[in-house]
Design an enzyme around this catalytic site. Structure first.
Site, PDB file in Angstrom:
ATOM      1  N   ASP A  66      -7.916  -5.452   0.233  1.00 11.44           N
ATOM      2  CA  ASP A  66      -8.419  -6.306  -0.846  1.00 11.44           C
ATOM      3  C   ASP A  66      -8.018  -7.765  -0.705  1.00 11.44           C
ATOM      4  O   ASP A  66      -8.557  -8.611  -1.408  1.00 11.44           O
ATOM      5  CB  ASP A  66      -7.923  -5.761  -2.198  1.00 11.44           C
ATOM      6  CG  ASP A  66      -8.576  -4.433  -2.517  1.00 11.44           C
ATOM      7  OD1 ASP A  66      -9.790  -4.329  -2.307  1.00 11.44           O
ATOM      8  OD2 ASP A  66      -7.877  -3.509  -2.942  1.00 11.44           O
TER       9      ASP A  66
ATOM     10  N   HIS B 287       0.854  -1.189   0.000  1.00  7.60           N
ATOM     11  CA  HIS B 287       0.000   0.000   0.000  1.00  7.60           C
ATOM     12  C   HIS B 287       0.886   1.233   0.000  1.00  7.60           C
ATOM     13  O   HIS B 287       1.949   1.236   0.604  1.00  7.60           O
ATOM     14  CB  HIS B 287      -0.895   0.003   1.257  1.00  7.60           C
ATOM     15  CG  HIS B 287      -2.056   0.917   1.114  1.00  7.60           C
ATOM     16  ND1 HIS B 287      -1.970   2.255   1.395  1.00  7.60           N
ATOM     17  CD2 HIS B 287      -3.320   0.692   0.684  1.00  7.60           C
ATOM     18  CE1 HIS B 287      -3.143   2.813   1.156  1.00  7.60           C
ATOM     19  NE2 HIS B 287      -3.973   1.895   0.714  1.00  7.60           N
TER      20      HIS B 287
HETATM   21  N1  CMC Z   1       4.077  -7.721  -4.777  1.00 13.07           N
HETATM   22  C1  CMC Z   1       5.407  -7.694  -4.998  1.00 13.07           C
HETATM   23  N2  CMC Z   1       6.176  -6.587  -4.893  1.00 13.07           N
HETATM   24  C2  CMC Z   1       5.550  -5.448  -4.568  1.00 13.07           C
HETATM   25  C3  CMC Z   1       4.171  -5.395  -4.317  1.00 13.07           C
HETATM   26  C4  CMC Z   1       3.436  -6.590  -4.434  1.00 13.07           C
HETATM   27  N3  CMC Z   1       2.111  -6.582  -4.218  1.00 13.07           N
HETATM   28  N4  CMC Z   1       3.817  -4.132  -3.995  1.00 13.07           N
HETATM   29  C5  CMC Z   1       4.939  -3.415  -4.041  1.00 13.07           C
HETATM   30  N5  CMC Z   1       5.997  -4.206  -4.378  1.00 13.07           N
HETATM   31  C6  CMC Z   1       7.397  -3.783  -4.492  1.00 13.07           C
HETATM   32  C7  CMC Z   1       7.638  -3.056  -5.808  1.00 13.07           C
HETATM   33  O1  CMC Z   1       8.047  -3.931  -6.822  1.00 13.07           O
HETATM   34  C8  CMC Z   1       8.705  -2.060  -5.419  1.00 13.07           C
HETATM   35  O2  CMC Z   1       9.937  -2.738  -5.384  1.00 13.07           O
HETATM   36  P1  CMC Z   1      11.309  -1.923  -5.751  1.00 13.07           P
HETATM   37  O3  CMC Z   1      11.429  -0.837  -4.735  1.00 13.07           O
HETATM   38  O4  CMC Z   1      12.377  -2.965  -5.625  1.00 13.07           O
HETATM   39  O5  CMC Z   1      11.130  -1.409  -7.149  1.00 13.07           O
HETATM   40  C9  CMC Z   1       8.366  -1.708  -3.965  1.00 13.07           C
HETATM   41  O6  CMC Z   1       7.624  -2.841  -3.453  1.00 13.07           O
HETATM   42  C10 CMC Z   1       7.493  -0.460  -3.825  1.00 13.07           C
HETATM   43  O7  CMC Z   1       6.358  -0.643  -4.666  1.00 13.07           O
HETATM   44  P2  CMC Z   1       5.674   0.521  -5.490  1.00 13.07           P
HETATM   45  O8  CMC Z   1       4.841  -0.061  -6.561  1.00 13.07           O
HETATM   46  O9  CMC Z   1       6.726   1.517  -5.905  1.00 13.07           O
HETATM   47  O10 CMC Z   1       4.809   1.173  -4.352  1.00 13.07           O
HETATM   48  P3  CMC Z   1       3.557   2.072  -4.556  1.00 13.07           P
HETATM   49  O11 CMC Z   1       3.346   2.789  -3.285  1.00 13.07           O
HETATM   50  O12 CMC Z   1       3.694   2.888  -5.795  1.00 13.07           O
HETATM   51  O13 CMC Z   1       2.401   1.009  -4.866  1.00 13.07           O
HETATM   52  C11 CMC Z   1       0.610  -0.479  -4.708  1.00 13.07           C
HETATM   53  C12 CMC Z   1       1.422   0.629  -3.994  1.00 13.07           C
HETATM   54  C13 CMC Z   1      -0.655  -0.737  -3.897  1.00 13.07           C
HETATM   55  C14 CMC Z   1       0.200  -0.001  -6.111  1.00 13.07           C
HETATM   56  C15 CMC Z   1       1.477  -1.737  -4.823  1.00 13.07           C
HETATM   57  O14 CMC Z   1       1.854  -2.190  -3.545  1.00 13.07           O
HETATM   58  C16 CMC Z   1       0.762  -2.863  -5.590  1.00 13.07           C
HETATM   59  O15 CMC Z   1       0.825  -2.898  -6.824  1.00 13.07           O
HETATM   60  N6  CMC Z   1       0.056  -3.799  -4.856  1.00 13.07           N
HETATM   61  C17 CMC Z   1      -0.735  -4.812  -5.501  1.00 13.07           C
HETATM   62  C18 CMC Z   1      -2.073  -4.212  -5.947  1.00 13.07           C
HETATM   63  C19 CMC Z   1      -3.027  -3.981  -4.784  1.00 13.07           C
HETATM   64  O16 CMC Z   1      -3.178  -4.818  -3.909  1.00 13.07           O
HETATM   65  N7  CMC Z   1      -3.679  -2.816  -4.815  1.00 13.07           N
HETATM   66  C20 CMC Z   1      -4.687  -2.453  -3.808  1.00 13.07           C
HETATM   67  C21 CMC Z   1      -4.238  -1.332  -2.934  1.00 13.07           C
HETATM   68  S1  CMC Z   1      -5.303  -1.180  -1.477  1.00 13.07           S
HETATM   69  C22 CMC Z   1      -6.797  -0.671  -2.124  1.00 13.07           C
HETATM   70  C23 CMC Z   1      -6.807   0.773  -2.354  1.00 13.07           C
HETATM   71  O17 CMC Z   1      -6.765   1.554  -1.379  1.00 13.07           O
HETATM   72  O18 CMC Z   1      -6.872   1.158  -3.537  1.00 13.07           O
END
Ligand code: CMC
Length: 426
Positions: free
Chosen positions: A361, A304
């Site tokens: 989720d 998140h």
């Molecule tokens: N599985 C594997 N690696 C992950 C995941 C995951 N679910 N989430 C983040 N990472 C890694 C990502 O690859 C990155 O690694 P690095 O720093 O080595 O490049 C690091 O963690 C940071 O991730 P990010 O994508 O830069 O972080 P963000 O804050 O931009 O993204 C997120 C947050 C929710 C989009 C992401 O965690 C994700 O894609 N999660 C899966 C989708 C999901 O469950 N979404 C629902 C969010 S909760 C409902 C809502 O409020 O909308």
């Protein structure tokens, strides 16, 4: 308390005011930055940017705190109903008994759809995603129910009309997609029971309403009701800042919610768990794939932008899912996979170092399956829950004197000026 921050740039010192929120959150007010220095800030995804002051929702990602209007989410899930929570978010305070009764009366009064709107459903291609239909239908409401903006009471009716009709629209989309007869709302049922009845009642096997199912749906929607400046809420504020009508604004929020990184994640989690089950993947393989940068696979329902600990909503959702499955004596093999995945991920250094925990989720889809909701309706369920939050945020935004038309800047990295080349000389 710090009152100012100092920025030294090109030999010039700029003093920027500091703003402190009611829970001690600190911000540097950079509104004068560009005018004073010619510089802008660079913050893709707005991870460090506050775009408004808000009194609606407080969340603390480090400590796993979520409160609506100051009330902890755990208390609302335990004691409140979705309608009461919606009132709290929009009005800013808990309703009196009279106010809650009046709200329920309006929700009943507004629950039917205009006959001409029903025709839209029948003309959508089969298998259309219900989120696309919902977004279009909410936008269409502007034509059928013009917004009344002069009197407070009228605008309140507009909010309640939206909250009531979105539920009817969602249930109707489901029934029509299944080729089943539409079930009308019943004035004797509460908001959540009414929705379940509209979804599942039929003449052959009448739907038996169950208190635990109704409670679970109330909790599901309370947990989704607001989450401060997330992607869809930001879409609502951005679109609303152009002074477009509330229906178009909410429709934009629904579209933003649809994506798998945001509200679509609940559906993506189930798709992921089903793939794991179908392909007989081991938990170890899944974790390895999620960690592999060359593999697009991510552990959906994990991670998140704000929570760097366990999402407080996920804890409540997991507990309610267990209660519901126990009650219905249903065994969901996907729940077993989810629990094993969670256990393995929480022990894994990659997930620990990146603070990746289950989000709302991760268990939401399993709870919705236990309620009988089909997978392609999951994000619609999220949208119904988030609607009071979008309304509250829109209302706050339009009445805030500091609101401006949203218009960010950019760093241009394209070609520098060069001459046009006629087509036969390229
Ligand atoms: N599985 C594997 N690696 C992950 C995941 C995951 N679910 N989430 C983040 N990472 C890694 C990502 O690859 C990155 O690694 P690095 O720093 O080595 O490049 C690091 O963690 C940071 O991730 P990010 O994508 O830069 O972080 P963000 O804050 O931009 O993204 C997120 C947050 C929710 C989009 C992401 O965690 C994700 O894609 N999660 C899966 C989708 C999901 O469950 N979404 C629902 C969010 S909760 C409902 C809502 O409020 O909308």
């Amino acid at each position: 308390m710090k009152e100012f921050a100092k920025l030294i740039i090109d030999g010039k010192e700029l003093t920027l005011p500091v703003i402190e929120g009611s829970e001690g959150e600190m911000a540097i007010d950079i509104r004068s930055l560009r005018q004073e220095t010619g510089y802008i800030t660079f913050d893709p995804g707005f991870g460090n940017t506050g775009t408004c002051k808000s009194t609606i929702t407080y969340m603390n990602g480090e400590q796993g705190i979520l409160r609506y209007r100051g009330i902890p989410i755990e208390q609302l899930a335990e004691y409140s109903s979705f309608v009461e929570t919606a009132f709290l978010l929009i009005a800013g305070m808990l309703p009196t008994r009279e106010e809650l009764t009046r709200t329920s009366v309006y929700l009943n009064d507004f629950s039917l759809l205009h006959e001409n709107m029903k025709g839209f459903y029948r003309n959508y291609p089969p298998k259309s995603h219900p989120m696309g239909i919902l977004s279009a239908m909410i936008n269409a409401m502007r034509s059928f129910y013009p917004e009344l903006i002069d009197i407070d009471e009228d605008i309140n009716k507009t909010y309640l009309r939206l909250i009531s009709k979105i539920r009817t629209m969602a249930a109707m989309a489901y029934r029509i997609s299944k080729g089943e007869k539409v079930v009308s709302p019943r004035p004797d049922l509460c908001y959540c029971a009414n929705f379940l009845n509209m979804m599942f009642n039929n003449a052959v096997v009448p739907y038996r309403l169950d208190d635990d199912m109704v409670k679970a749906l109330n909790i599901f929607w309370i947990l989704h009701a607001d989450h401060e400046q997330n992607c869809s809420t930001t879409a609502v504020r951005v679109v609303g800042s152009g002074k477009v009508n509330i229906y178009a604004t909410i429709s934009a929020g629904i579209s933003a919610l649809w994506g798998p990184l945001h509200g679509g994640a609940n559906q993506a989690v189930i798709n992921m768990l089903e793939t794991i089950q179908k392909n007989g993947m081991t938990i170890k393989e899944c974790i390895a794939k999620a960690k592999d940068k060359d593999d697009p696979f991510r552990l959906m329902g994990f991670g998140h932008r704000v929570y760097k600990t366990y999402d407080p909503r996920a804890k409540i959702m997991k507990k309610m899912t267990d209660v519901l499955l126990l009650k219905t004596k249903r065994k969901d093999p996907l729940l077993d996979i989810a629990k094993k995945l969670e256990e393995a991920a929480l022990k894994d250094t990659y997930f620990k170092e990146k603070n990746l925990y289950p989000n709302v989720d991760f268990y939401a889809g399993i709870l919705l399956r236990a309620l009988g909701i089909p997978t392609n309706m999951f994000t619609v369920m999220f949208a119904i829950g988030r609607l009071p939050g979008w309304i509250a945020q829109w209302k706050e935004d339009v009445s805030d004197p500091e609101t401006r038309l949203t218009r960010p800047r950019q760093i241009y990295t394209g070609n520098q000026i060069h001459d046009y080349i006629p087509i036969d000389k390229r």
